[in-house]
Structures are given as C-alpha cells and as structure tokens.
Design a protein around this motif. Structure first.
Motif: not given
Ligand code: SAM
Length: 328
Positions: A29-31, A68-73, A98-100, A121-123, A162-164, A192-194, A322-324
């Motif tokens: 939801f934050y991305c 390598l990142t994305g989106g989901e790489p 970086s991956t989910n 890994v983002s978790l 882990m995003l706090a 969390t970033m805007p 978007f961050m993606s």
């Molecule tokens: N899909 C991959 C992943 O999940 O790691 C790579 C892309 S994802 C956009 C990269 C990182 O950006 C993730 O760790 C995610 O939590 C973080 N992210 C996305 N939106 C964010 C936000 N608004 N503020 C801070 N981090 C954010």
C-alpha cells in the motif's frame, strides 16, 4: 588509468541500482495504488543487449556495484541470463538483488549460479493475514519458501528489509529480530518515504527509527556494528550473537552527503536522486546508435544533474513517480 565518475559535490559514484521491470506481483500500500495497471509497453524497456551496453559504460567509469531491482525483478523473463551477462562485465565486482521473494524458490539456484552474490528481501511482517493486507493479497508462505531456498542456494548474508510502519507492524519489531536471530539473517529497518502518491499517503504511518532503536535497546543489548556492503544503513549488533540490525533513516537523518549511487529504470531513464526528479534519457541515446564513448560522455554529463540532497521534508509532493520505477 580508469576514469571515475564524480559528481559536482565530490561524491564518487560506484553503484547503479538497475530496475529491470516496473511490474510487481504485490501491491504494497505504501508503494503502489491498489488498482495500478498502467505499465509501459515492454518495447519501451531496455533489452538485455542495451542494458549490458549501459552497464559496461558505467563499469568503464568505475562503477563496480550493481543491484537488480524493480518492480519485482524476478518477473523479468530471463533474469538469470541477464545477471550472468552483468556479472561477467569487466569491473563489476558486486552483483546483488532486491526482491519480495514470492518467486525466489524457483530462481534462487539459477541466480546464484549466474553470479548474484547478495540478496535483500523486503518483508514487513511475519503474520500471514497482515502480509496479505499490506501487500493486498500476497502470500507469506511463498516468501518464506523463497528465503529458505535462497539460503540453501548459498546466499549469505541474506538481508531482510522491513519498513517500520506505525499502526501497521510496530508491534512486530521484536518478533522480526527473533526471526532473524533464529535464521542468521541480517535485519534492516527502513523509514517510509513520500515517493509517489501511495508513498505520500503512507507517511501517516511514518515512524522515526531513533524511536525503534531505543525500543529495541530496552530488550536487546545493542552495540555498534559494521556490515560489509551495508550502504547507508547504520548498524548495531545484538551482543553475544551474529545478528546485525541496520537502520536506514532517509528522513530522520539523511545520508545524502555519502550518496554513491544512481538509478536506471526499466525504460532506460537515469534518475540521479531517489527524492528528486532530475533524470536523463539514456534509451534515446542507445537507440540512436551511440557508441560506447558517446554513452560514457552522456553519463558523465548526466551526473552534473545529481542534486546535493533529497527534499522529502521540504517538498514532499515532488516525486510523483512510483517507487516501483526506481526500485527503492
Ligand atoms: N520488489 C522488490 C522488493 O520488494 O524488494 C524491489 C523493489 S521495491 C520498490 C524496493 C524497496 O522499496 C522495498 O524494500 C520496499 O519496501 C521499498 N519501498 C517501497 N515504497 C516505499 C516507501 N514509500 N518508502 C520507503 N520504502 C519503500
């Protein structure tokens, strides 16, 4: 002697974050907005040959680290093939991902064999129902399977990011520390970033990591630590264990003065700062038949646009992408 990339503020650029797709199989939801469908056409994306040419140009300018990142790489077809091509480029010493982790179980072995050395890994939670809510439908069991497969494939360290998020997962920080202790993972908390509309809306859940650190220190004995390849995270170690906990604080204590990176999006746009809109279109240049000397010259020229720092606090509405698109 090899040329080096230095920006107007004397910062040496040695790291490229390469977004290989802006598609994602989650909708955190934050991305991304929940109904986000508006993907650019794949023919606007750089092909593997084009990516290899750009990264080779960066490498000849002293860039040695690629993520390598994305989106989901892992959604990019043939990713291990691309990884292998980049890992073999002269000068590239550190290829990471970086991956989910949703699709990691199937690909971990091939990525490792291709030369990817480190995985993040983002978790954000260890609770299946909460994971589904944060990611709008994701399955935690797939992620955990993916992480364990990565470990079996030989990835070490594995970093959990882990995003706090206040009111969302702030009752789980200690649980995540225990999880990482148990499995010998490295843990990093992120503010969390805007970035983009979704990121801006999520800032109501913003939590200053200084608070998180204080809270953890009341339960775990934290001593200053170091982490190779740790980037902007400030690390603490849990005394008597191997666990390192990193705090990435782009908002409460930004680290722009030591920024060493640029970002290349899937469509070949070079972004000079995560928190600003300065960019340079490398795709047009690539497709106009530029040779490697012209590519190198363009990269050097683009670097002039790299700003001194982000302005997330002063101008939180500034980054509409978007961050993606840039992969964090
Ligand atoms: N899909 C991959 C992943 O999940 O790691 C790579 C892309 S994802 C956009 C990269 C990182 O950006 C993730 O760790 C995610 O939590 C973080 N992210 C996305 N939106 C964010 C936000 N608004 N503020 C801070 N981090 C954010």
């Amino acid at each position: 002697m090899q040329e080096q990339l230095t920006d107007s503020f004397g910062r040496r650029i040695e790291y490229v974050r390469l977004s290989v797709t802006d598609r994602c199989n989650l909708r955190c939801f934050y991305c991304l907005p929940g109904d986000f469908r508006n993907f650019p056409e794949p023919d606007a994306w750089l092909g593997f040959d084009e990516i290899e040419r750009v990264i080779a140009a960066f490498a000849s300018l002293g860039v040695s680290k690629i993520r390598l990142t994305g989106g989901e790489p892992l959604l990019r077809r043939g990713l291990p093939d691309l990884a292998g091509r980049l890992a073999r480029l002269l000068g590239i010493a550190d290829l990471s991902l970086s991956t989910n982790a949703v699709l990691l179980a199937r690909q971990a072995g091939a990525l490792r064999a291709a030369g990817v050395r480190r995985i993040n890994v983002s978790l954000d939670t260890l609770r299946p129902d909460r994971f589904a809510a944060i990611t709008r439908g994701g399955r935690l069991d797939k992620v955990l399977e993916g992480i364990m497969a990565a470990r079996r494939a030989g990835f070490a360290p594995i970093k959990i990011n882990m995003l706090a998020l206040k009111g969302i997962n702030d009752d789980e920080f200690e649980d995540m520390v225990e999880f990482c202790l148990e499995h010998d993972f490295t843990l990093r908390f992120i503010e969390t970033m805007p970035v983009g509309a979704a990121g801006r809306a999520a800032t109501r859940h913003y939590l200053d990591l200084q608070e998180v650190k204080r809270r953890l220190a009341s339960r775990f004995e934290l001593i200053p630590g170091m982490m190779p390849g740790g980037g902007p995270a400030r690390y603490m170690q849990v005394a008597g264990t191997r666990l390192r906990i990193g705090f990435i604080t782009p908002i409460s204590r930004h680290f722009c003065a030591t920024c060493n990176r640029v970002r290349l999006s899937a469509d070949g746009t070079l972004y000079l700062c995560l928190g600003q809109d300065y960019r340079y279109d490398l795709r047009a240049l690539l497709r106009s038949g530029a040779d490697s000397a012209q590519l190198r010259a363009a990269i050097v020229q683009a670097l002039v646009l790299k700003p001194e720092r982000h302005e997330f606090r002063e101008k939180p509405r500034q980054v509409i992408r978007f961050m993606s698109m840039t992969g964090g």
